[in-house]
Each structure stands twice: as C-alpha cells, then as structure tokens.
Design a protein around this motif. Structure first.
Motif, PDB file in Angstrom:
ATOM      1  N   TYR A 159      13.858   0.570  -0.622  1.00  0.00           N
ATOM      2  CA  TYR A 159      12.954  -0.470  -1.128  1.00  0.00           C
ATOM      3  C   TYR A 159      13.603  -1.442  -2.094  1.00  0.00           C
ATOM      4  CZ  TYR A 159       9.816   3.065   0.710  1.00  0.00           C
ATOM      5  OH  TYR A 159       9.192   3.979   1.514  1.00  0.00           O
ATOM      6  N   VAL A 160      14.926  -1.326  -2.296  1.00  0.00           N
ATOM      7  CA  VAL A 160      15.558  -2.183  -3.271  1.00  0.00           C
ATOM      8  C   VAL A 160      16.988  -2.495  -2.830  1.00  0.00           C
ATOM      9  CG1 VAL A 160      16.319  -0.221  -4.669  1.00  0.00           C
ATOM     10  CG2 VAL A 160      16.137  -2.471  -5.722  1.00  0.00           C
ATOM     11  N   THR A 161      17.439  -3.706  -3.143  1.00  0.00           N
ATOM     12  CA  THR A 161      18.822  -4.081  -2.918  1.00  0.00           C
ATOM     13  C   THR A 161      19.543  -4.098  -4.256  1.00  0.00           C
ATOM     14  OG1 THR A 161      18.208  -5.471  -1.063  1.00  0.00           O
ATOM     15  CG2 THR A 161      20.355  -5.865  -2.031  1.00  0.00           C
ATOM     16  N   PHE A 162      20.489  -3.186  -4.433  1.00  0.00           N
ATOM     17  CA  PHE A 162      21.195  -3.084  -5.722  1.00  0.00           C
ATOM     18  C   PHE A 162      22.289  -4.135  -5.787  1.00  0.00           C
ATOM     19  CE2 PHE A 162      19.821   1.445  -5.194  1.00  0.00           C
ATOM     20  CZ  PHE A 162      18.910   1.445  -6.230  1.00  0.00           C
ATOM     21  N   ARG A 215      27.313   4.777 -23.263  1.00  0.00           N
ATOM     22  CA  ARG A 215      26.930   4.061 -24.480  1.00  0.00           C
ATOM     23  C   ARG A 215      26.157   2.785 -24.156  1.00  0.00           C
ATOM     24  NH1 ARG A 215      32.482   3.069 -27.356  1.00  0.00           N
ATOM     25  NH2 ARG A 215      32.967   2.588 -25.170  1.00  0.00           N
ATOM     26  N   PHE A 216      26.413   2.239 -22.970  1.00  0.00           N
ATOM     27  CA  PHE A 216      25.765   0.986 -22.582  1.00  0.00           C
ATOM     28  C   PHE A 216      24.722   1.161 -21.485  1.00  0.00           C
ATOM     29  CE2 PHE A 216      30.244   0.062 -23.745  1.00  0.00           C
ATOM     30  CZ  PHE A 216      29.984  -0.519 -24.976  1.00  0.00           C
ATOM     31  N   ARG A 217      24.630   2.329 -20.910  1.00  0.00           N
ATOM     32  CA  ARG A 217      23.644   2.612 -19.859  1.00  0.00           C
ATOM     33  C   ARG A 217      23.153   4.042 -20.070  1.00  0.00           C
ATOM     34  NH1 ARG A 217      22.984  -0.321 -15.176  1.00  0.00           N
ATOM     35  NH2 ARG A 217      23.790  -1.956 -16.528  1.00  0.00           N
ATOM     36  N   GLN A 218      22.198   4.175 -21.008  1.00  0.00           N
ATOM     37  CA  GLN A 218      21.798   5.528 -21.422  1.00  0.00           C
ATOM     38  C   GLN A 218      20.979   6.285 -20.375  1.00  0.00           C
ATOM     39  OE1 GLN A 218      20.774   3.009 -24.030  1.00  0.00           O
ATOM     40  NE2 GLN A 218      22.819   3.191 -24.922  1.00  0.00           N
ATOM     41  N   GLN A 245       0.808  -1.215   0.000  1.00  0.00           N
ATOM     42  CA  GLN A 245       0.000   0.000   0.000  1.00  0.00           C
ATOM     43  C   GLN A 245       0.847   1.273   0.000  1.00  0.00           C
ATOM     44  OE1 GLN A 245      -3.106  -0.247  -0.596  1.00  0.00           O
ATOM     45  NE2 GLN A 245      -3.264  -2.461  -0.277  1.00  0.00           N
ATOM     46  N   THR A 246       2.167   1.120   0.002  1.00  0.00           N
ATOM     47  CA  THR A 246       3.073   2.271  -0.043  1.00  0.00           C
ATOM     48  C   THR A 246       3.616   2.444  -1.449  1.00  0.00           C
ATOM     49  OG1 THR A 246       3.736   1.856   2.251  1.00  0.00           O
ATOM     50  CG2 THR A 246       5.158   3.295   0.946  1.00  0.00           C
ATOM     51  N   TRP A 247       3.609   3.669  -1.924  1.00  0.00           N
ATOM     52  CA  TRP A 247       4.051   3.957  -3.285  1.00  0.00           C
ATOM     53  C   TRP A 247       5.316   4.813  -3.253  1.00  0.00           C
ATOM     54  CZ3 TRP A 247       1.149   2.475  -7.730  1.00  0.00           C
ATOM     55  CH2 TRP A 247      -0.071   1.840  -7.442  1.00  0.00           C
ATOM     56  N   VAL A 248       6.140   4.646  -4.280  1.00  0.00           N
ATOM     57  CA  VAL A 248       7.331   5.474  -4.419  1.00  0.00           C
ATOM     58  C   VAL A 248       7.508   5.790  -5.900  1.00  0.00           C
ATOM     59  CG1 VAL A 248       8.939   3.535  -4.662  1.00  0.00           C
ATOM     60  CG2 VAL A 248       9.774   5.727  -3.814  1.00  0.00           C
ATOM     61  N   THR A 249       8.032   6.952  -6.184  1.00  0.00           N
ATOM     62  CA  THR A 249       8.287   7.353  -7.563  1.00  0.00           C
ATOM     63  C   THR A 249       9.723   7.018  -7.940  1.00  0.00           C
ATOM     64  OG1 THR A 249       6.672   9.157  -7.473  1.00  0.00           O
ATOM     65  CG2 THR A 249       8.356   9.279  -9.189  1.00  0.00           C
ATOM     66  N   VAL A 250       9.877   6.256  -9.013  1.00  0.00           N
ATOM     67  CA  VAL A 250      11.199   5.962  -9.573  1.00  0.00           C
ATOM     68  C   VAL A 250      11.439   6.974 -10.685  1.00  0.00           C
ATOM     69  CG1 VAL A 250      12.609   4.257 -10.787  1.00  0.00           C
ATOM     70  CG2 VAL A 250      11.008   3.522  -9.008  1.00  0.00           C
ATOM     71  N   ARG A 251      12.463   7.805 -10.499  1.00  0.00           N
ATOM     72  CA  ARG A 251      12.732   8.892 -11.451  1.00  0.00           C
ATOM     73  C   ARG A 251      14.013   8.593 -12.212  1.00  0.00           C
ATOM     74  NH1 ARG A 251      15.017  14.163 -11.550  1.00  0.00           N
ATOM     75  NH2 ARG A 251      13.773  15.607 -12.816  1.00  0.00           N
ATOM     76  N   MET A 252      13.911   8.572 -13.538  1.00  0.00           N
ATOM     77  CA  MET A 252      15.054   8.260 -14.394  1.00  0.00           C
ATOM     78  C   MET A 252      15.329   9.405 -15.351  1.00  0.00           C
ATOM     79  SD  MET A 252      13.756   4.372 -15.064  1.00  0.00           S
ATOM     80  CE  MET A 252      12.073   4.989 -14.952  1.00  0.00           C
ATOM     81  N   VAL A 253      16.612   9.626 -15.643  1.00  0.00           N
ATOM     82  CA  VAL A 253      17.045  10.712 -16.525  1.00  0.00           C
ATOM     83  C   VAL A 253      18.132  10.175 -17.456  1.00  0.00           C
ATOM     84  CG1 VAL A 253      16.508  12.515 -14.831  1.00  0.00           C
ATOM     85  CG2 VAL A 253      18.798  11.500 -14.891  1.00  0.00           C
ATOM     86  N   THR A 281      13.581  -1.741 -11.313  1.00  0.00           N
ATOM     87  CA  THR A 281      14.923  -1.189 -11.508  1.00  0.00           C
ATOM     88  C   THR A 281      15.828  -2.178 -12.237  1.00  0.00           C
ATOM     89  OG1 THR A 281      15.520  -1.882  -9.255  1.00  0.00           O
ATOM     90  CG2 THR A 281      14.817   0.407  -9.559  1.00  0.00           C
ATOM     91  N   ARG A 282      15.646  -3.482 -11.968  1.00  0.00           N
ATOM     92  CA  ARG A 282      16.423  -4.481 -12.707  1.00  0.00           C
ATOM     93  C   ARG A 282      15.980  -4.528 -14.170  1.00  0.00           C
ATOM     94  NH1 ARG A 282      16.264  -7.596  -7.786  1.00  0.00           N
ATOM     95  NH2 ARG A 282      14.443  -8.784  -8.477  1.00  0.00           N
ATOM     96  N   LEU A 283      14.668  -4.407 -14.392  1.00  0.00           N
ATOM     97  CA  LEU A 283      14.146  -4.442 -15.747  1.00  0.00           C
ATOM     98  C   LEU A 283      14.662  -3.255 -16.558  1.00  0.00           C
ATOM     99  CD1 LEU A 283      12.125  -6.090 -17.520  1.00  0.00           C
ATOM    100  CD2 LEU A 283      10.366  -4.466 -16.782  1.00  0.00           C
ATOM    101  N   MET A 284      14.719  -2.090 -15.927  1.00  0.00           N
ATOM    102  CA  MET A 284      15.185  -0.878 -16.607  1.00  0.00           C
ATOM    103  C   MET A 284      16.702  -0.714 -16.545  1.00  0.00           C
ATOM    104  SD  MET A 284      12.442   0.314 -17.862  1.00  0.00           S
ATOM    105  CE  MET A 284      13.007   1.904 -18.461  1.00  0.00           C
ATOM    106  N   ARG A 285      17.370  -1.584 -15.778  1.00  0.00           N
ATOM    107  CA  ARG A 285      18.836  -1.583 -15.650  1.00  0.00           C
ATOM    108  C   ARG A 285      19.336  -0.235 -15.114  1.00  0.00           C
ATOM    109  NH1 ARG A 285      21.443  -3.046 -21.027  1.00  0.00           N
ATOM    110  NH2 ARG A 285      23.260  -3.488 -19.715  1.00  0.00           N
ATOM    111  N   VAL A 286      18.715   0.207 -14.041  1.00  0.00           N
ATOM    112  CA  VAL A 286      19.156   1.419 -13.361  1.00  0.00           C
ATOM    113  C   VAL A 286      19.386   1.097 -11.892  1.00  0.00           C
ATOM    114  CG1 VAL A 286      17.969   3.000 -14.941  1.00  0.00           C
ATOM    115  CG2 VAL A 286      16.776   2.179 -12.900  1.00  0.00           C
TER     116      VAL A 286
END
Length: 295
Positions: A292-295, A277-280, A217-225, A262-267
């Motif tokens: 909320y994540v273990t990198f 070139r490999f991580r745009q 029930q807790t939400w977080v925004t994942v922001r990518m640039v 985050t794993r799916l988006m590779r960030v």
C-alpha cells in the motif's frame, strides 16, 4: 471520555445545556493547568455575571465534590490530590491542543486562568487554499455530486481538466487533499486542493462513492517499534515517548492513508539500517504495509 458525576440527584452530564458543559470543561481545564480557578476568570472569559460564575462553580463542586476546595487565603478554588477528571479526557493530547490553539490566539484559555505554562510551537507553513476551491468541494461531498475542475499535476507542464466525485477531505499532516473517483482515470485517486486552478463546477450527480472505493474500505495495521539497535534503556524511553504498549505502537489506517502516515512518522524501507539516534522508531511489519505504499 467524560466520567459519570458523583451526585445521583443531579441530571446526567449529557443532559446539561451545551454552554454549561463548555464552561465546566474550561473550568476543569484551568483547574488542571494552573491548580486554581475563580469567578473573576469565568466572568471575564464568558461574559457572564458573577452570580452565574458562582453557580457554575457550585454546580461543578456538586458534580465532583472532591476535585476542588476553596482557599480563603488565595481567594481561589484550588485542586485537591483526589482530583478525578469529569469532562476533560484523561490524556494530555486534549490539553496540549488547547494550549496550541491559545498560542495562535484561537483558544479558549487565554483569559480563563492566570497562570498558563509558557508554550512555543513549531508548525509547517500553512498551505493556502482559496475558499472558492474548498467550499464547492465540501458541498459536492455533501450532495454526492461530480465536479469539473482544472488541475495542475506535477507530472505535466500544462493543467488539464478532470471530473471527479469527491467523497472525503484528508489532511496528511502538511497538506489537504480530496479523495474521489476520477472519470478520466476510472479509479479513485487523491487530488491536492492547492493544485486546483479554478473554481470547481458542478457536473451532475456522482455515480461512484466512498462505499465503492475498495482501497478506502480496506484497513491495514501499521506497527512501529523502537529501533532494534537501541540499547534496552533507550528503547524503553522511546517506547514511553510514543505511548507504545508492550514495546510496539499499532495504528490501524485506511490503506490510501498509509503512504502519508509512514512519511509523517518517517518509517519505512531501510529504516533499520539508519543511525538510531536519528531514526528512533522503525516499521515492524513491512511485508503487510508494502503493498500500500511506495517507499
């Protein structure tokens, strides 16, 4: 989102019969993709009479008179430069999904349009899930019941019995798992369907459900640039590629889904140090996401 029709004398779109809406949606998709449509394609795809196909085309013309005109030379209805979607969403995602389904032989467009674009799609290997595993889980979610199942974790050599109350099925881009309350762990956890080793058995009514799952029930925004080391022109291309707004892509997620996304988006951690070139794209708000994540 569907648009309002152009003719106030006709019933609203949501009052049309479901099968009529389906035929008109595919008619419009064909018009978008191939630039034309005819009664022959409609009759062969839907098994309807030529008269019914003509009625469908006439109805669509009344709903959106400026979307198509009849070309006597081509003997087809062709798209106009004033085309405005009526039933198809104004994005490419829906059309690409239809093309992808057609490639697998599951789609609705194969016989509808004569000139579909060539499509090739690479997909990860489908993980096999037996119906005798999936169906009891679905029924337990619906009924709010506990399940008793033998589960093979990769943390141990031998399978063990778990009792869980499942509340949601999740596809993480590669595999299906179920989110539910574990009696043994006394917490909500994720369990891969492919690691269930027997047919789940009903174990009574559940006591903890999605509403009790605090993290769910807790939400977080994942922001990518774009990667900060990209030159401006390349960063602009990357931003356009990912549909960013003001140079950023913000996705709001339930917190248990963040590690998968985050794993799916590779960030994640260390992405700014990688070769752009490999991580745009990179994760811009690591401090918010890190809990909320273990990198």
């Amino acid at each position: 989102m569907t648009q309002a029709n152009d003719n106030p004398d006709l019933p609203p779109l949501d009052e049309l019969r479901w099968e009529v809406r389906q035929r008109l949606t595919l008619l419009e998709t064909s018009l978008l993709l191939s630039g034309r449509v005819n009664t022959v394609a409609l009759t062969s795809r839907f098994g309807i009479s030529r008269a019914q196909a003509s009625k469908d085309l006439a109805l669509y013309q009344k709903l959106r008179p400026h979307n198509l005109v009849y070309d006597r030379f081509l003997k087809n209805y062709v798209i106009t430069d004033r085309f405005e979607p009526l039933l198809v969403r104004d994005t490419s995602a829906e059309i690409l999904a239809l093309l992808q389904a057609d490639l697998r032989g599951e789609g609705p467009l194969i016989s509808l349009a004569a000139g579909m674009p060539a499509v090739e799609v690479l997909e990860p290997v489908a993980r096999r899930i037996e119906p005798q595993i999936l169906l009891p889980v679905c029924r337990a979610i619906y009924a709010g019941e506990k399940l008793r199942v033998t589960y093979q974790s990769l943390d141990g050599d031998e399978p063990h019995e778990i009792v869980l109350t499942p509340h949601t099925l999740v596809y993480n881009g590669f595999r299906w798992h179920v989110r539910g309350y574990s009696e043994r762990k006394e917490q909500f956890r994720d369990y891969l369907l492919a690691r269930m080793r027997n047919t789940p058995a009903a174990a009574g009514l559940g006591e903890r459900f999605a509403a009790d799952d605090r993290l769910w029930q807790t939400w977080v925004t994942v922001r990518m640039v774009p990667h900060p080391k990209l030159p401006p022109n390349q960063a602009t291309v990357v931003a356009d590629d990912f549909g960013m707004t003001d140079g950023a892509l913000a996705v709001e997620l339930r917190t248990p889904l963040v590690p998968y996304y985050t794993r799916l988006m590779r960030v994640g951690a260390g992405d700014t140090e990688m070769d752009p070139r490999f991580r745009q794209i990179v994760l811009a708000n690591k401090d918010e996401v890190l809990p909320y994540v273990t990198f």
